[in-house]
Design an enzyme around this catalytic site. Structure first.
Site, PDB file in Angstrom:
ATOM      1  N   ARG A  28      43.508 -21.757  94.724  1.00  0.00           N
ATOM      2  CA  ARG A  28      42.176 -22.151  95.169  1.00  0.00           C
ATOM      3  C   ARG A  28      42.045 -23.681  95.292  1.00  0.00           C
ATOM      4  NH1 ARG A  28      36.932 -19.257  94.432  1.00  0.00           N
ATOM      5  NH2 ARG A  28      37.814 -17.452  93.407  1.00  0.00           N
ATOM      6  N   HIS A  81      56.994  -5.788  77.073  1.00  0.00           N
ATOM      7  CA  HIS A  81      58.217  -6.376  76.521  1.00  0.00           C
ATOM      8  C   HIS A  81      58.867  -5.492  75.445  1.00  0.00           C
ATOM      9  CE1 HIS A  81      56.519  -9.624  78.679  1.00  0.00           C
ATOM     10  NE2 HIS A  81      55.806 -10.147  77.720  1.00  0.00           N
TER      11      HIS A  81
HETATM   12  C1  BG6 Z   1      53.642 -13.080  77.424  1.00  0.00           C
HETATM   13  C2  BG6 Z   1      52.371 -12.838  76.656  1.00  0.00           C
HETATM   14  O1  BG6 Z   1      53.927 -11.991  78.239  1.00  0.00           O
HETATM   15  O2  BG6 Z   1      54.707 -13.281  76.522  1.00  0.00           O
HETATM   16  C3  BG6 Z   1      52.079 -13.988  75.707  1.00  0.00           C
HETATM   17  O3  BG6 Z   1      51.285 -12.704  77.563  1.00  0.00           O
HETATM   18  C4  BG6 Z   1      53.272 -14.255  74.826  1.00  0.00           C
HETATM   19  O4  BG6 Z   1      50.933 -13.693  74.906  1.00  0.00           O
HETATM   20  C5  BG6 Z   1      54.539 -14.403  75.662  1.00  0.00           C
HETATM   21  O5  BG6 Z   1      53.030 -15.455  74.112  1.00  0.00           O
HETATM   22  C6  BG6 Z   1      55.763 -14.487  74.775  1.00  0.00           C
HETATM   23  O6  BG6 Z   1      56.867 -14.813  75.568  1.00  0.00           O
HETATM   24  P1  BG6 Z   1      58.124 -15.577  74.958  1.00  0.00           P
HETATM   25  O7  BG6 Z   1      59.084 -15.649  76.087  1.00  0.00           O
HETATM   26  O8  BG6 Z   1      57.626 -16.925  74.504  1.00  0.00           O
HETATM   27  O9  BG6 Z   1      58.606 -14.745  73.811  1.00  0.00           O
END
Ligand code: BG6
Length: 486
Positions: free
Chosen positions: A46, A236
């Site tokens: 935007r 994840h």
């Molecule tokens: C993201 C989440 O998908 O993954 C976040 O939305 C989280 O809340 C992050 O902090 C963690 O990722 P990484 O790679 O730092 O373990």
């Protein structure tokens, strides 16, 4: 393999993800000569920018987020010359024609990276189609949030599917871009050692922990509609579980690997309403100290009380032959004492100890796969302490250590998005999440949320800097299992 795309279109080009991850990742690929030589990158958002001011914006992001040893003025200059910018208010269809004009023809292939507010999703997809930015050579990468439950995720997937077929839809789970996560496949399927014991026959239980020290980080708008279960477990952690539990795929490709993962996700035993209080624990952090620094509670950061969980622990089962009776304990939370992600595979004890009568105590073997911040695989095995054993045999658990950091010390650790952006540009879907996987994930998660609602379960307070509410410890201790908290 598909033809690499000749153009990249980056939505959310002025956002936090773009500044911290996407621009540094693209620059990393650029300096290693991995981007197609003529690849142009059009940013859109935007904010009002022209090419020159967006390049200045990108230069500042690179200056802020690149490690010092990666900064090179000449290379940054070359990289910036790939960038262009077109402002867009995605809620107005008219803006897409100007965007299409800026991007130009998609004959040489176009990769789109879409991260947008859920409310703009449908309009954006329709806008792309209307402006001719969804032709045959276009692939679309989708960043979360892609819905908040199965129904909304289906709506989004349906809207995308009207325009992009599944084989050109690349759903991102950035954990799959992490080198150590891909290493789970190498460990399991590149070695014969583990497979014979990789089942209920040899394994007692599995623990998966993704612990973070950060708090809300100014993401209240998103996090309040999500919470730890949807933010971390739905995507994840279930992907990690699937990689640990899947059957050996026949080939290293997107179909074979994702077929095996989805079988696991569909075999997850539903946590039915009645069981939610026993099998799940939720928490929300209150004021405390993390790494010696005083921090506020979640509700304080937010400025109001909230029912959102910042911590989840749960006990899962995979109902198939391989995993019958093996609990998978999952735990994730914000404002925990340390930032670490790891998987612990706890093997069964030996069937009979010949050392018991000589005073020797055995610990069952464990395999610790540390995903971050360090990268290692550690097999805990029993060894005899040196000595003449006049007072009994003394045995001790010692680590067989494979430090990936040390072993591959000469290799630069890449940002997960480097891998994923390159795969999107190249058209390799292996590390992206297929629709059936996402739907199996949501089906399982929605059931848990229904259980929480039915029982009016509220997150239990835990002090920032602790390992979550005490109920999370009780969850495993009831089974005689202790969380691996090193
Ligand atoms: C993201 C989440 O998908 O993954 C976040 O939305 C989280 O809340 C992050 O902090 C963690 O990722 P990484 O790679 O730092 O373990």
């Amino acid at each position: 393999m598909n033809q690499p795309a000749g153009k990249l279109l980056l939505f959310g080009a002025t956002g936090d993800l773009a500044q911290r991850m996407l621009l540094p990742s693209l620059y990393g690929l650029h300096i290693d000569g991995l981007l197609p030589p003529g690849l142009t990158i059009t940013g859109t958002a935007r904010s009002q920018h022209d090419d020159a001011s967006y390049r200045a914006f990108a230069a500042e992001a690179l200056d802020t987020y690149l490690p010092a040893d990666r900064k090179n003025d000449a290379a940054v200059g070359q990289f910036l010359s790939r960038l262009g910018y077109q402002p867009l208010d995605a809620s107005h269809p008219q803006g897409f024609d100007a965007l299409a004009a800026k991007v130009g023809s998609c004959d040489q292939g176009l990769a789109i990276f879409l991260s947008t507010a859920p409310s703009l999703f449908r309009a954006t997809i329709a806008g792309l189609a209307g402006a001719g930015l969804a032709c045959d050579g276009v692939r679309i990468g989708l960043e979360k949030p892609l819905g908040t439950d199965l129904a909304t995720s289906r709506e989004i997937n349906d809207a995308v599917a009207e325009v992009f077929p599944e084989d050109r839809t690349f759903r991102i789970d950035h954990y799959l871009g992490k080198e150590t996560v891909q290493n789970i496949l190498a460990l399991r399927f590149g070695n014969t050692l583990f497979e014979p014991v990789w089942s209920a026959r040899g394994i007692d239980h599995v623990q998966i922990t993704v612990a973070e020290t950060v708090g809300l980080e100014g993401r209240a708008g998103y996090y309040e509609s999500s919470g730890a279960l949807r933010d971390m477990v739905q995507n994840h952690m279930l992907q990690l579980l699937a990689l640990i539990a899947m059957e050996p795929p026949a080939r290293f490709d997107g179909t074979a690997i994702r077929d095996e993962k989805v079988k696991v996700l569909r075999s997850l035993r539903p946590i039915v309403e009645a069981d939610a209080p026993q099998l799940t624990v939720t928490g929300q952090y209150v004021a405390g100290a993390v790494k010696g620094e005083a921090v506020r509670g979640y509700a304080d950061e937010l400025g109001k009380p909230s029912p959102t969980e910042t911590f989840v622990a749960l006990k899962a089962h995979v109902d198939n032959w391989r995993w019958q009776g093996v609990p998978f304990y999952l735990r994730t939370g914000k404002r925990l004492p340390a930032r670490h992600s790891e998987i612990v595979v706890q093997f069964k004890p030996v069937p009979h100890s010949i050392f018991a009568e000589r005073g020797g105590k055995l610990q069952p073997n464990a395999l610790v796969i540390r995903l971050q911040p360090e990268e290692y695989v550690r097999l805990l095995v029993m060894a005899k302490e040196p000595g003449l054993d006049r007072e009994g045999i003394r045995l001790r658990e010692v680590p067989l250590d494979l430090s990936l950091d040390t072993e591959f010390a000469g290799t630069r650790r890449r940002i997960a998005y480097e891998r994923l952006l390159l795969d999107l540009i190249d058209g390799d879907p292996t590390l992206f999440v297929r629709r059936d996987e996402v739907e199996a994930q949501w089906t399982w998660i929605d059931q848990i949320r229904r259980g929480w609602e039915a029982h009016g379960m509220k997150p239990k307070p835990y002090t920032a800097g602790s390992w979550g509410p005490s109920a999370a410890i009780a969850l495993t201790e009831r089974d005689g299992v202790t969380w691996h908290d090193e």
